[in-house]
Design a protein around this motif. Structure first.
Motif: not given
Length: 889
Positions: A749-750, A742-743, A746-747, A786-787, A756, A759
């Motif tokens: 994606r960012q 997940i983390s 997220r990185s 994690l969307r 956001t 999907r």
């Protein structure tokens, strides 16, 4: 049920009053408990709490609360110092404002009565302010350096050292403060670089054969010259050694002497020698048997030893007159501008004079030897260790310690003078009279020395005299030597060294087993805090705004810095948010029925998620325990922050939400019990740093489920001792995999600016069978956090997907349909290049030896920090760019 927010303004005074009234700050009376003692560095009775006090007091309280919870007989002994010069200055100013009253007109007894009156009304404000910070001192043992019991110890120490030949009276040069009319120690002198002039004057040879030119920055002192010195190897002046010169203005005949002190490379190579007004000249004077003529009075005015025309002139007015006179005599040979160091009194701010006077001295060189040995052999340990060198360097070059002060407020020296000048040193006047009677064979009138002792002499006895020395008290037997001293590096020579010397000499033992040196507090830009700069952080204002716990955590977290820490209002606010995070998590647990279960043991947990959080709690407890035991306060705070904010609140609370709202009753009940257990352990681990918040949470959750074993205050609860067998490696790996998926996702994606709202699916490309099972079991949770649309298992990374690796498993996010890959590549490349330019610029700056040597230490350190941050950001974006290039290739 907890209120929505914690209100420190109402809770902190209430909680502190309850603690203090209960007697919980006193050490346990259990004779089997291991003693652990700290003496508070006594703040001046004139002081008020500043950010440095707050740092030092917080660290002491963290340590004492930790050791108290570990079951030790923990004593933190508080008190204040009478602060001779500072207090006398305050009261003299007050008298001047009230009616221009001079203490000398009042007389000693009346003035001292005024000081005691001031102390009763206004002194000791700081000890009440320390209570606002949460200081859990044993106030019932509070001491003051002028208490009768303490004063008895001071007299005993003076007499003992005198009779062993370690205290003596001598006529020597001392640092003299003309404003306070007293000698001060080398450590109370502040060297300031100022603009000045170097004047070159001719001294005519007495035989009329010529002249010799000397250079000086202090022309007024020439009135007390008793020689001119030249280097014995200086060929220019060898023929003049032994000849006489006429001292201008004074018309005194003085010799030319050969001495290595004269530097042929400086000025003319010839120096005027004024033994009564320069420390180096004093030594030259002793070597050559020169007269020592003091031409200043106590107010730094010219006295009767100079020509009549100068009597009563201020030293700087005399300087001007001397220059004008010598110029008129045609003896001025030149001037040049210089930048030079000039000594100033650290409290008065006036220029200090080397002054020849009778004073009391301690033979510090003899006392230093056992104190050096004690540190070298590890009887006393310095933390961090580099400060040991500071201590040893000072001790190995120590000078005689001037301990007499020409003040009225303080410990009056227990010495009486007979009519013939014989000195009788005893603890009481009665004993001195008896000694005088034995000496003279009759009663003779005696006069007590008017001087008082240097404040640092009495405070050097603090670790043992506060415990009852010289009496053999129960406290002295139980708590001495003390365990830990926490203090600032600026008073290592002032106080730490002197306590070690006095402790070893008077008790035969070191006064403390370790010394933790805390950092100096600076503002956020690295500048020293001062009221004139307007950059002072008032700890009491910060407590009022954010609560004591937020300030305490800030200072604890930042204390790991080597020399300077730079707190800011934003940091305090940020750490307040940590408390808010824990409060909200506890409230969430309450709302979801999390409660203690009778007979619950964490080893009964069966769910991987619960076994994981139990293991994380064990890791945290061990790390915090080890860090606090070693005074690694910053490390303990970092571990607590990570666990509370990231592990417990961000991950565990989020990951258990489906279970708490799910239909599996057994899983729900287990999770509730584990959550309650983790919270109880967390309150204990955080308590030394954030005592108010945790005590309130402890009290507010006392009725949730089964009763706790400990029913009293959290501050007296037992420190967690958790078995490492509770750590489940398989659960760690499973939950760690999910969190990393997940983390890291997220990185990605960012970094790539994936919207956001997008999907994409999360693709599991390569993974072990165990990892696949874990990902499959937690697929809905991963998708939610994690969307992503789903977790899908595939054989290869498709085109347009960004892959990343965690714990050996390869995952991918197909993002091509949501972002313009080429544009992202250009953006990332541009940012990487910009960061590279900045990093290169900072690297070149640090490679410049001149910058590193000449720039203030805080500026150099700030540059290093900026370089590290820039390189870290660059590295992260380079990794993102590399992933993107793989997709585009």
């Amino acid at each position: 049920m907890l209120e929505k927010t914690f209100d420190p303004k109402s809770a902190e005074p209430r909680l502190y009053s309850s603690w203090e009234a209960s007697g919980a700050f006193a050490p346990t009376g259990d004779p089997g408990a291991e003693p652990f003692s700290i003496v508070m560095p006594p703040p001046n009775v004139t002081g008020s709490l500043h950010i440095g006090h707050a740092l030092n007091g917080t660290l002491q309280d963290v340590l004492i609360r930790f050791e108290r919870m570990r079951g030790k007989a923990a004593l933190w002994l508080p008190g204040t110092d009478h602060a001779g010069i500072a207090t006398q200055m305050v009261v003299e100013r007050q008298l001047a404002q009230e009616g221009n009253i001079d203490r000398r007109e009042m007389g000693r007894e009346a003035f001292l009565a005024k000081v005691w009156e001031w102390k009763a009304k206004s002194g000791g404000k700081i000890v009440h302010q320390l209570r606002k910070l949460g200081a859990s001192c044993d106030w019932s043992r509070e001491r003051f350096t002028l208490d009768e019991g303490f004063s008895h110890g001071v007299r005993k120490a003076f007499v003992s050292l005198y009779k062993e030949g370690l205290i003596y009276r001598d006529r020597r040069l001392v640092n003299w403060d003309p404003q306070f009319q007293t000698a001060i120690s080398d450590l109370e002198v502040e060297q300031r670089e100022v603009d000045g002039q170097l004047w070159h004057f001719a001294y005519p040879l007495a035989d009329g054969s010529g002249e010799i030119t000397v250079a000086t920055t202090r022309p007024e002192t020439m009135l007390g010259d008793t020689a001119v010195a030249v280097h014995p190897d200086d060929e220019r002046y060898k023929h003049l050694v032994g000849k006489l010169v006429i001292l201008p203005i004074v018309e005194r005949v003085i010799p030319i002497v050969a001495d290595a002190y004269a530097d042929p490379e400086k000025g003319s190579g010839a120096v005027k020698i004024t033994p009564a007004h320069d420390f180096d000249d004093f030594e030259v004077g002793k070597r050559h048997g020169l007269p020592m003529i003091n031409i200043l009075d106590a107010f730094a005015r010219i006295n009767e030893n100079a020509p009549q025309a100068y009597h009563g002139l201020d030293r700087f007015a005399a300087r001007k007159k001397v220059i004008e006179t010598l110029q008129g005599l045609g003896l001025l040979r030149g001037t040049e501008k210089v930048r030079h160091m000039v000594p100033h009194g650290d409290r008065s701010g006036v220029v200090v004079e080397p002054f020849l006077t009778d004073q009391w001295f301690v033979n510090a060189e003899v006392l230093a030897q056992p104190a050096i040995k004690a540190v070298l052999e590890g009887d006393t340990v310095f933390l961090p260790k580099p400060w040991e060198k500071t201590y040893l360097d000072w001790m190995r070059n120590i000078q005689p310690w001037t301990i007499s002060r020409q003040l009225w407020w303080g410990h009056r020296i227990p010495a009486w003078f007979g009519s013939d000048g014989t000195i009788f040193v005893e603890e009481t006047e009665e004993k001195a009279r008896a000694q005088a009677r034995a000496h003279y064979g009759r009663d003779e009138p005696l006069t007590q020395d008017e001087d008082v002792l240097d404040t640092w002499f009495s405070s050097a006895l603090w670790p043992f005299s506060t415990l009852g020395w010289p009496e053999k008290t129960t406290d002295l037997e139980r708590f001495y030597p003390t365990n830990t001293l926490i203090t600032g590096f600026d008073i290592i020579p002032f106080w730490v060294a002197r306590m070690l010397m006095q402790g070893l000499q008077l008790t035969g033992e070191v006064p403390f087993k370790r010394v933790f040196i805390n950092a100096l507090v600076r503002d956020a830009s690295g500048a020293k805090m001062s009221k004139s700069k307007g950059n002072v952080l008032d700890p009491l204002e910060l407590v009022d705004e954010f609560g004591a716990d937020a300030l305490r955590f800030t200072l604890t977290a930042m204390s790991g810095a080597a020399r300077d820490i730079k707190p800011s209002r934003q940091r305090v606010e940020g750490y307040r948010n940590l408390g808010t995070k824990l409060w909200n998590a506890t409230r969430f647990a309450q709302l979801n029925g999390c409660a203690r279960e009778a007979g619950f043991s964490p080893d009964r947990a069966t769910m991987p998620l619960n076994r994981w959080i139990v293991g994380e709690t064990v890791h945290t407890a061990k790390a915090v325990t080890d860090a606090l035991a070693e005074c690694s306060f910053g490390e303990a705070a970092d571990v607590l922050y990570r666990f509370i904010w990231n592990v417990f609140c961000d991950w565990y609370i989020e990951l258990i939400k489906p279970t708490l709202s799910g239909a599996d009753i057994a899983a729900r009940d287990e999770t509730r019990a584990v959550t309650a257990w983790v919270l109880d352990v967390t309150f204990k681990l955080l308590h030394p740093v954030m005592p108010f918040l945790t005590e309130e949470l402890w009290a507010q959750t006392s009725d949730l489920g089964a009763p706790r074993e400990h029913q009293g205050f959290l501050m007296t609860a037992a420190w967690p001792q958790l078995a490492e067998s509770l750590i489940d490696r398989a659960a760690d790996a499973e939950i760690g995999l999910i969190i990393d998926a997940i983390s890291e996702g997220r990185s990605v994606r960012q970094e790539l600016n994936v919207p956001t709202s997008a999907r994409p699916p999360l693709l599991v490309v390569e993974a072990s069978e165990t990892q696949r099972k874990a990902m499959k079991a937690s697929a809905p949770l991963i998708a939610q956090l994690l969307r992503v649309s789903e977790v899908r298992f595939v054989r290869a990374v498709p085109a347009g997907a960004i892959s990343y690796v965690i714990a050996g498993a390869t995952l991918a996010l197909p993002v091509a349909e949501f972002i313009e890959l080429t544009a992202e590549r250009e953006r990332l490349a541009k940012e990487v290049a910009s960061l590279g330019v900045e990093a290169d610029k900072l690297s070149r700056k640090l490679a410049d030896v001149d910058f590193v040597v000449r720039a203030p230490e805080r500026v150099v350190e700030d540059t290093r920090e900026r370089l590290a941050a820039t390189e870290a950001a660059k590295s992260k974006l380079e990794a993102a760019l590399a992933r993107l290039l793989d997709v585009l290739s």
